[in-house]
Design a protein around this motif. Structure first.
Motif, PDB file in Angstrom:
ATOM      1  N   UNK A 137      46.792  39.247  31.222  1.00  0.00           N
ATOM      2  CA  UNK A 137      46.110  40.060  32.236  1.00  0.00           C
ATOM      3  C   UNK A 137      46.616  39.850  33.657  1.00  0.00           C
ATOM      4  N   UNK A 138      47.158  38.660  33.953  1.00  0.00           N
ATOM      5  CA  UNK A 138      47.621  38.357  35.305  1.00  0.00           C
ATOM      6  C   UNK A 138      48.940  37.604  35.227  1.00  0.00           C
ATOM      7  N   UNK A 139      49.637  37.525  36.350  1.00  0.00           N
ATOM      8  CA  UNK A 139      50.850  36.722  36.454  1.00  0.00           C
ATOM      9  C   UNK A 139      50.527  35.399  37.137  1.00  0.00           C
ATOM     10  N   UNK A 140      51.411  34.425  36.906  1.00  0.00           N
ATOM     11  CA  UNK A 140      51.236  33.103  37.491  1.00  0.00           C
ATOM     12  C   UNK A 140      52.512  32.629  38.160  1.00  0.00           C
ATOM     13  N   UNK A 141      52.340  31.832  39.207  1.00  0.00           N
ATOM     14  CA  UNK A 141      53.418  31.042  39.800  1.00  0.00           C
ATOM     15  C   UNK A 141      52.961  29.585  39.753  1.00  0.00           C
ATOM     16  N   UNK A 142      53.778  28.740  39.178  1.00  0.00           N
ATOM     17  CA  UNK A 142      53.383  27.339  39.097  1.00  0.00           C
ATOM     18  C   UNK A 142      54.045  26.620  37.933  1.00  0.00           C
ATOM     19  N   UNK A 143      53.566  25.419  37.699  1.00  0.00           N
ATOM     20  CA  UNK A 143      52.341  24.815  38.223  1.00  0.00           C
ATOM     21  C   UNK A 143      52.558  24.072  39.539  1.00  0.00           C
ATOM     22  N   UNK A 144      51.440  23.834  40.250  1.00  0.00           N
ATOM     23  CA  UNK A 144      51.485  22.974  41.433  1.00  0.00           C
ATOM     24  C   UNK A 144      50.785  21.645  41.185  1.00  0.00           C
ATOM     25  N   UNK A 145      50.173  21.489  40.004  1.00  0.00           N
ATOM     26  CA  UNK A 145      49.588  20.207  39.611  1.00  0.00           C
ATOM     27  C   UNK A 145      49.382  20.227  38.103  1.00  0.00           C
ATOM     28  N   UNK A 146      49.608  19.077  37.481  1.00  0.00           N
ATOM     29  CA  UNK A 146      49.427  18.915  36.041  1.00  0.00           C
ATOM     30  C   UNK A 146      48.355  17.857  35.811  1.00  0.00           C
ATOM     31  N   UNK A 147      47.429  18.106  34.895  1.00  0.00           N
ATOM     32  CA  UNK A 147      46.356  17.148  34.668  1.00  0.00           C
ATOM     33  C   UNK A 147      45.828  17.226  33.241  1.00  0.00           C
ATOM     34  N   UNK A 148      45.456  16.072  32.702  1.00  0.00           N
ATOM     35  CA  UNK A 148      44.688  16.033  31.474  1.00  0.00           C
ATOM     36  C   UNK A 148      43.219  16.253  31.777  1.00  0.00           C
ATOM     37  N   UNK A 149      42.398  16.199  30.738  1.00  0.00           N
ATOM     38  CA  UNK A 149      40.963  16.398  30.900  1.00  0.00           C
ATOM     39  C   UNK A 149      40.206  15.110  30.595  1.00  0.00           C
ATOM     40  N   UNK A 150      39.086  14.924  31.268  1.00  0.00           N
ATOM     41  CA  UNK A 150      38.318  13.707  31.090  1.00  0.00           C
ATOM     42  C   UNK A 150      36.842  13.919  31.339  1.00  0.00           C
ATOM     43  N   UNK A 151      36.117  12.819  31.482  1.00  0.00           N
ATOM     44  CA  UNK A 151      34.664  12.849  31.576  1.00  0.00           C
ATOM     45  C   UNK A 151      34.194  12.111  32.828  1.00  0.00           C
ATOM     46  N   UNK A 152      33.373  12.784  33.597  1.00  0.00           N
ATOM     47  CA  UNK A 152      32.751  12.195  34.777  1.00  0.00           C
ATOM     48  C   UNK A 152      31.381  11.661  34.375  1.00  0.00           C
ATOM     49  N   UNK A 153      31.103  10.402  34.707  1.00  0.00           N
ATOM     50  CA  UNK A 153      29.833   9.774  34.347  1.00  0.00           C
ATOM     51  C   UNK A 153      29.261   9.040  35.554  1.00  0.00           C
ATOM     52  N   UNK A 154      28.003   8.662  35.477  1.00  0.00           N
ATOM     53  CA  UNK A 154      27.412   7.841  36.520  1.00  0.00           C
ATOM     54  C   UNK A 154      28.064   6.455  36.502  1.00  0.00           C
ATOM     55  N   UNK A 155      28.211   5.868  37.653  1.00  0.00           N
ATOM     56  CA  UNK A 155      28.958   4.613  37.770  1.00  0.00           C
ATOM     57  C   UNK A 155      28.361   3.494  36.921  1.00  0.00           C
ATOM     58  N   UNK A 192      52.125  11.263  36.846  1.00  0.00           N
ATOM     59  CA  UNK A 192      51.081  11.883  36.035  1.00  0.00           C
ATOM     60  C   UNK A 192      50.735  13.292  36.479  1.00  0.00           C
ATOM     61  N   UNK A 193      50.728  13.535  37.770  1.00  0.00           N
ATOM     62  CA  UNK A 193      50.133  14.773  38.271  1.00  0.00           C
ATOM     63  C   UNK A 193      51.124  15.739  38.935  1.00  0.00           C
ATOM     64  N   UNK A 194      52.318  15.258  39.312  1.00  0.00           N
ATOM     65  CA  UNK A 194      53.281  16.168  39.933  1.00  0.00           C
ATOM     66  C   UNK A 194      54.042  16.924  38.831  1.00  0.00           C
ATOM     67  N   UNK A 195      54.149  18.237  38.947  1.00  0.00           N
ATOM     68  CA  UNK A 195      54.899  18.993  37.940  1.00  0.00           C
ATOM     69  C   UNK A 195      56.388  18.650  37.966  1.00  0.00           C
ATOM     70  N   UNK A 196      57.011  18.693  36.811  1.00  0.00           N
ATOM     71  CA  UNK A 196      58.458  18.619  36.720  1.00  0.00           C
ATOM     72  C   UNK A 196      59.030  19.904  37.323  1.00  0.00           C
ATOM     73  N   UNK A 197      60.091  19.827  38.122  1.00  0.00           N
ATOM     74  CA  UNK A 197      60.669  21.057  38.700  1.00  0.00           C
ATOM     75  C   UNK A 197      61.005  22.120  37.660  1.00  0.00           C
TER      76      UNK A 197
END
Length: 274
Positions: A100-118, A258-263
């Motif tokens: 449906x849309x075009x993309x330019x990127x990526x500008x950041x790469x990330x896995x997924x995780x869980x946010x919890x109370x400290x 971890x987070x910077x995309x490969x060129x």
């Protein structure tokens, strides 16, 4: 009404007859303006990595970025209907979206995780996710990710709602992209209920954030790609350090890997080449 619509579309850069004019003057950008570290609107100011990125792109290409709020579920619609000329909103490049849309990127790469109370101690491995009450956002990749059987998933409109539920004990964890979670860790570090990312607990896929634009605007796509390639080399590291300090602190010496995309990722995942 028709004349007014034509004036609006041309001003925002959506005139198919003049593709070169898509990114000039004021460019309206759909963003998630409640995501600390990426785009947080407060005191009449937008601040975050995606704001820095948009300002850099505008300076290189020659336009003034103007953000307005968009929820995850409406990002494709924003571009297809012309409400936004661009979407920069932790928008993961995905095959179903590319229809449906075009993309330019990526500008950041990330896995997924869980946010919890400290102080929460009941989420130490992937198996511990089973039976938990998890909050995520409708229209996001995490909303469709596979989680252990028995997990209850609440889908809401935005992650700020998830965080509020987490802090008052209505849910056990927020599930989404790890990089995004660290923005909330930083924002809430001095609150009555500080938060943390559950160490080593992951699920779902690797996500690559891209700049969304309407399909078929090849010249604009190439301009954005050239500017983004330079941004990743010249400004990306300093902006991540400034806007996502909790992420940098969590991975000392390794956060760029971890987070910077490969060129090469830009050639592979963008809808154009430049």
């Amino acid at each position: 009404m028709a004349a007014l619509l034509l004036i609006t579309v041309t001003a925002c850069g959506w005139d198919d007859k003049d593709e070169e004019s898509g990114l000039r003057d004021t460019v309206f950008i759909g963003g998630k303006t409640d995501q600390p570290g990426f785009n947080l609107h407060a005191a009449h100011t937008d601040r975050g990595l995606e704001v820095d990125l948009a300002n850099y792109l505008g300076g290189e290409i020659g336009f003034h970025p103007k953000f307005h709020d968009v929820i995850s579920a409406n990002r494709e619609q924003e571009l297809k209907e012309g409400s936004s000329a661009l979407v920069i909103a932790t928008y993961s490049i995905a095959p179903d979206r590319e229809q449906n849309v075009d993309f330019v990127g990526p500008y950041l790469v990330t896995g997924q995780g869980f946010l919890i109370r400290e102080d929460y101690q009941d989420l130490k491995t992937e198996k511990d996710v089973a039976g938990k009450e998890i909050c995520t956002v409708d229209g996001s990749t995490s909303a469709e990710a596979e989680l252990p059987r028995g997990t209850t998933r609440q889908k809401v409109a935005d992650y700020s709602t998830c965080v509020r539920k987490l802090q008052r004990g209505a849910i056990d964890a927020v599930f989404t992209d790890e990089a995004l979670l660290y923005g909330f860790v930083e924002q809430q570090k001095n609150s009555k209920v500080p938060l943390k990312v559950a160490p080593g607990v992951t699920a779902g896929q690797i996500n690559r954030y891209g700049i969304g634009l309407p399909k078929g605007h090849t010249a604009d796509c190439k301009s954005l790609l050239r500017a983004l390639r330079t941004y990743l080399t010249e400004e990306w590291a300093a902006d991540v350090q400034a806007q996502l300090p909790a992420l940098v602190h969590a991975y000392p010496g390794d956060w760029e890997n971890r987070f910077r995309p490969d060129p090469e990722d830009l050639n592979h995942y963008s809808s154009c080449e430049a």
